[in-house]
Enzyme design. Structure first.
Site, PDB file in Angstrom:
ATOM      1  N   ILE A 148     -53.657 -23.008 -11.692  1.00 49.93           N
ATOM      2  CA  ILE A 148     -52.286 -23.666 -11.517  1.00 49.93           C
ATOM      3  C   ILE A 148     -51.554 -22.402 -10.923  1.00 49.93           C
ATOM      4  O   ILE A 148     -50.928 -22.652  -9.789  1.00 49.93           O
ATOM      5  CB  ILE A 148     -51.606 -24.203 -12.624  1.00 49.93           C
ATOM      6  CG1 ILE A 148     -52.585 -25.510 -13.336  1.00 49.93           C
ATOM      7  CG2 ILE A 148     -50.295 -24.132 -12.633  1.00 49.93           C
ATOM      8  CD1 ILE A 148     -51.851 -26.055 -14.526  1.00 49.93           C
ATOM      9  N   THR A 191     -70.278 -24.548  -5.266  1.00 45.29           N
ATOM     10  CA  THR A 191     -69.633 -23.984  -4.017  1.00 45.29           C
ATOM     11  C   THR A 191     -69.169 -25.293  -3.296  1.00 45.29           C
ATOM     12  O   THR A 191     -68.051 -25.261  -2.745  1.00 45.29           O
ATOM     13  CB  THR A 191     -70.862 -23.282  -3.056  1.00 45.29           C
ATOM     14  OG1 THR A 191     -71.294 -22.382  -3.848  1.00 45.29           O
ATOM     15  CG2 THR A 191     -70.162 -22.954  -1.548  1.00 45.29           C
ATOM     16  N   CYS A 381     -55.686  14.341 -17.616  1.00 44.13           N
ATOM     17  CA  CYS A 381     -54.532  13.847 -18.258  1.00 44.13           C
ATOM     18  C   CYS A 381     -54.652  14.102 -19.602  1.00 44.13           C
ATOM     19  O   CYS A 381     -54.453  15.143 -20.170  1.00 44.13           O
ATOM     20  CB  CYS A 381     -54.233  12.463 -17.695  1.00 44.13           C
ATOM     21  SG  CYS A 381     -52.503  12.106 -17.901  1.00 44.13           S
ATOM     22  N   HIS A 507     -54.293  12.848 -12.159  1.00 46.44           N
ATOM     23  CA  HIS A 507     -55.454  11.989 -12.183  1.00 46.44           C
ATOM     24  C   HIS A 507     -56.256  12.337 -10.945  1.00 46.44           C
ATOM     25  O   HIS A 507     -56.250  11.601  -9.812  1.00 46.44           O
ATOM     26  CB  HIS A 507     -55.104  10.783 -12.391  1.00 46.44           C
ATOM     27  CG  HIS A 507     -54.560  10.340 -13.636  1.00 46.44           C
ATOM     28  ND1 HIS A 507     -55.719   9.807 -14.674  1.00 46.44           N
ATOM     29  CD2 HIS A 507     -53.525  10.018 -14.297  1.00 46.44           C
ATOM     30  CE1 HIS A 507     -54.910   9.764 -15.811  1.00 46.44           C
ATOM     31  NE2 HIS A 507     -53.697   9.650 -15.542  1.00 46.44           N
ATOM     32  N   GLU A 509     -59.167  11.587 -10.355  1.00 40.93           N
ATOM     33  CA  GLU A 509     -60.059  10.514  -9.733  1.00 40.93           C
ATOM     34  C   GLU A 509     -59.567   9.426  -8.803  1.00 40.93           C
ATOM     35  O   GLU A 509     -60.250   8.497  -8.108  1.00 40.93           O
ATOM     36  CB  GLU A 509     -60.427   9.623 -11.240  1.00 40.93           C
ATOM     37  CG  GLU A 509     -59.314   8.907 -11.718  1.00 40.93           C
ATOM     38  CD  GLU A 509     -58.672   9.766 -12.788  1.00 40.93           C
ATOM     39  OE1 GLU A 509     -58.626  10.924 -12.529  1.00 40.93           O
ATOM     40  OE2 GLU A 509     -57.903   9.024 -13.652  1.00 40.93           O
TER      41      GLU A 509
HETATM   42  N1  GLN Z   1     -50.898   9.581 -23.258  1.00 40.87           N
HETATM   43  C1  GLN Z   1     -50.689  10.723 -22.549  1.00 40.87           C
HETATM   44  C2  GLN Z   1     -49.303  10.764 -22.008  1.00 40.87           C
HETATM   45  O1  GLN Z   1     -48.731   9.680 -21.945  1.00 40.87           O
HETATM   46  C3  GLN Z   1     -51.865  10.720 -21.499  1.00 40.87           C
HETATM   47  C4  GLN Z   1     -51.625   9.414 -20.479  1.00 40.87           C
HETATM   48  C5  GLN Z   1     -52.791   9.485 -19.588  1.00 40.87           C
HETATM   49  O2  GLN Z   1     -53.939  10.081 -19.904  1.00 40.87           O
HETATM   50  N2  GLN Z   1     -52.695   8.974 -18.461  1.00 40.87           N
HETATM   51  O3  GLN Z   1     -48.615  11.828 -21.512  1.00 40.87           O
END
Ligand code: GLN
Length: 537
Positions: A148, A191, A381, A507, A509
């Site tokens: 929906i 399908t 992080c 990050h 990645e």
């Molecule tokens: N929890 C941690 C913070 O807020 C790390 C966050 C994370 O790893 N993206 O700083």
């Protein structure tokens, strides 16, 4: 400008995102400029506030948008840099419409799904095309036909295609052709019904991409073609990949789906140059080396929760011609069974990002084991915060050192909230988000791996290294190898005496690609391979 809409029927998890991304790869390698966009029918404004169990990873863009993980596929499979305009949710659409209503923009009219909501959706398609100045906009509609909540999006793209003309917009529909063991047959009925559902709302797909475990024979293709009202050559087989998702562009190329798209959209014909992609696949299928690395997390059973991390590790392997087996380790198991039992024999260990207290002590144990046994360690992080807490407790002997995220009354808050985060009460979109510059220290390993001194990396966190402790850490050999350009925020740390112990507050990645692996993942896999190799000698 040309538009491709990708929808899905029968079931979710068909890999629409990967298919859209792979189509992007093929078009880009024909010399066309593309961009990709995802529509998500749920009412959350963005996935930033959703649990990984609900949604998997939250993918962060340069501009700080917290988006669907399919945008990760788009960026990995193509050279596009996406922005917050490339992910639209029903929540955002309704927020915009309701803001306009409160402002009085609708001049007394009754505000309705059609045309007000559907117009807003169409505006976004135009907007993305204009902003990115491309030849082709690929738009993936999340969810499954028949839902929906997806209807306004389907209505919007139906109208949109009519407005721009069928030479300029096509519909690619993904479906599932199950193999029924008891009958020993592939079945086309789901399908047929999924396509009928789509036709009911006025969309006739130009191309049908059929996910299947077994190959479709000619007879089956003809049957699907006839009953779904799609030309024979537009029935595309998408079998489960043998080794890697990166095979998908080559599989679709063998099915000539890109030829067909270009023909339908009257785009220049040609052949995409996929040689570099073939080389990636060669390295994935028959790598010269092999290594096993551990990832310590709390959502280990959930494949989607650390999607970009897993992909970036694989990319690090490709760059080293090294097949990587990722060993997924539950942080709580390390807590109860000890690090040695679970980490012994691995080439390296990675602690990814995360929130919440569960499993934290297990991650700290993993970091300690890696530091003490010289096992290559990469922290991302939360992983950097873990490395910091471990060092504070076990090297600096700061008893009960912790992050205030997990212990508000710790005597040693080595990780704490920045002042500008202290008064934040709203959860959505309020973290430190997006790409920010980071200055690397001359002579550091990080600068060596990056081959640069100024880098830009994406963030998603609230807590930071507490500068009150910097001197004590430095005196004990903990190196702050990356900081914000003003020196105030710690971004990267390393232990120079260790063969490879690096952790970052950002990050990395999110910026790794199969053909351009991220320097930190490349160097981590190289170190993991050296570690295992030396031990074997
Ligand atoms: N929890 C941690 C913070 O807020 C790390 C966050 C994370 O790893 N993206 O700083």
């Amino acid at each position: 400008m040309k538009y491709i809409f990708v929808t899905g029927g029968v079931i979710s998890s068909l890999g629409k995102g990967l298919t859209a991304a792979a189509l992007g790869t093929l078009l880009e390698n024909r010399g066309l400029k593309v961009t990709l966009q995802k529509f998500d029918p749920y009412l959350n404004v963005d996935p930033g506030t959703m649990s990984p169990y609900q949604h998997g990873e939250v993918y962060v863009l340069d501009d700080g948008a917290e988006t669907d993980l399919d945008l990760g596929h788009y960026e990995r499979f193509t050279s596009v840099k996406l922005s917050r305009f490339n992910n639209l949710t029903s929540g955002q659409v309704y927020q915009t419409v309701l803001d306009k209503e409160r402002r009085g923009d609708y001049l007394g009219k009754t505000v309705q799904v059609i045309p007000h909501v559907t117009d807003e959706i169409q505006n976004r398609i135009f907007q993305v095309g204009e902003k990115s100045n491309v030849d082709v906009v690929i738009t993936e509609i999340g969810g499954t036909t028949g839902d929906i909540e997806g209807l306004p999006f389907l209505e919007a793209i139906r109208e949109f295609a009519l407005k721009v003309g069928y030479n300029n917009a096509i519909f690619v529909h993904m479906t599932y052709v199950p193999f029924i063991k008891a009958a020993g047959e592939l079945k086309t009925k789901p399908t047929q019904q999924a396509v009928a559902k789509l036709r009911e709302i006025g969309i006739t797909p130009h191309i049908l991409v059929c996910r299947c475990e077994r190959s479709l024979d000619n007879e089956l293709r003809q049957k699907i073609s006839l009953f779904c009202n799609v030309p024979y050559e537009a029935v595309i087989e998408e079998k489960d990949v043998d080794h890697s998702i990166y095979e998908l562009p080559l599989m679709l190329q063998r099915e000539r789906v890109d030829d067909l798209v270009c023909k339908l959209l009257q785009l220049p014909q040609g052949v995409p140059n996929m040689s570099h992609w073939q080389e990636i696949i060669r390295k994935l299928i028959a790598p010269q080396h092999r290594v096993r690395v551990g990832v310590v997390g709390k959502y280990i059973d959930l494949n989607d929760a650390y999607k970009s991390v897993y992909e970036a590790i694989i990319h690090g392997g490709i760059a080293n011609d090294c097949g990587v087996e990722i060993v997924k380790l539950d942080a709580e198991e390390i807590e109860t069974q000890g690090a040695e039992k679970l980490l012994k024999g691995l080439g390296g260990v990675l602690v990814p990002g995360g929130f919440g207290e569960r499993g934290i002590e297990g991650k700290i144990k993993a970091a300690q084991y890696a530091r003490e046994t010289k096992l290559p360690f990469l922290g991302l992080c939360l992983g950097m915060q873990i490395a910091t807490i471990e060092f504070a407790r076990n090297v600096l002997h700061l008893d009960k050192a912790h992050s205030t995220e997990f212990d508000v009354v710790t005597p040693h808050p080595v990780i704490a909230l920045l002042d500008d985060q202290k008064d934040v009460s709203k959860k959505g979109g309020t973290m430190r988000l997006g790409a920010q510059p980071c200055q690397l220290k001359m002579g550091s390993k990080a600068a060596h791996y990056y081959g640069a001194f100024l880098i830009n990396e994406r963030h998603r966190h609230r807590y930071e290294f507490n500068n009150d402790y910097r001197e004590r850490f430095e005196a004990a050999g903990f190196v702050f190898s990356g900081t914000s350009p003003d020196g105030k925020l710690v971004e990267l740390i390393e232990l120079p005496e260790h063969p490879y112990y690096l952790a970052c507050q950002f990050h990395p990645e999110f910026q790794s690609k199969p053909h351009a692996s991220h320097p930190l993942f490349r160097s981590f896999i190289a170190a993991a391979h050296t570690f295992i190799h030396h031990r074997a000698l």
